[in-house]
Scaffold this motif. Structure first.
Motif: not given
Length: 107
Positions: A40-54
């Motif tokens: 549950k650290r990354y969410l993604y698709s073919s057009t973008g993504a987000i990530g939680r920085v540790k």
């Protein structure tokens, strides 16, 4: 338009306790409910993504800002392979762990 793929990347500070879906609702190229990694650290698709920085040392950031860092990438000019987007956001997010953003130098 030259029909070439372009990538934009950012790191942003969100309020403490923000979820991936919360951040995705404000990001371009990714939506709440897109594919998430098992941790549950990354969410993604073919057009973008987000990530939680540790952050390596989160106490440095907490001295100057109250919140959590998230990275985002978005693809323009057509979708990319989801595996490539996931690799990009993972590498970018990991690189932020000891960056000026995590040290609080840019907030």
């Amino acid at each position: 338009m030259d029909e070439k793929t372009a990538v934009a990347a950012a790191v942003e500070l969100y309020e403490q306790g923000s979820t991936l879906d919360h951040v995705a609702a404000r990001a371009i190229g990714v939506e709440p409910g897109d594919k998430a990694t098992a941790d549950k650290r990354y969410l993604y698709s073919s057009t973008g993504a987000i990530g939680r920085v540790k952050c390596v040392d989160p106490s440095k950031l907490s001295k100057v800002a109250d919140g959590e860092l998230f990275t985002s990438v978005r693809v323009e000019g057509g979708p990319a392979a989801e595996s490539e987007i996931l690799a990009l956001i993972t590498d970018y997010t990991d690189a932020m762990a000891d960056s000026a953003a995590c040290r609080g130098d840019i907030w």
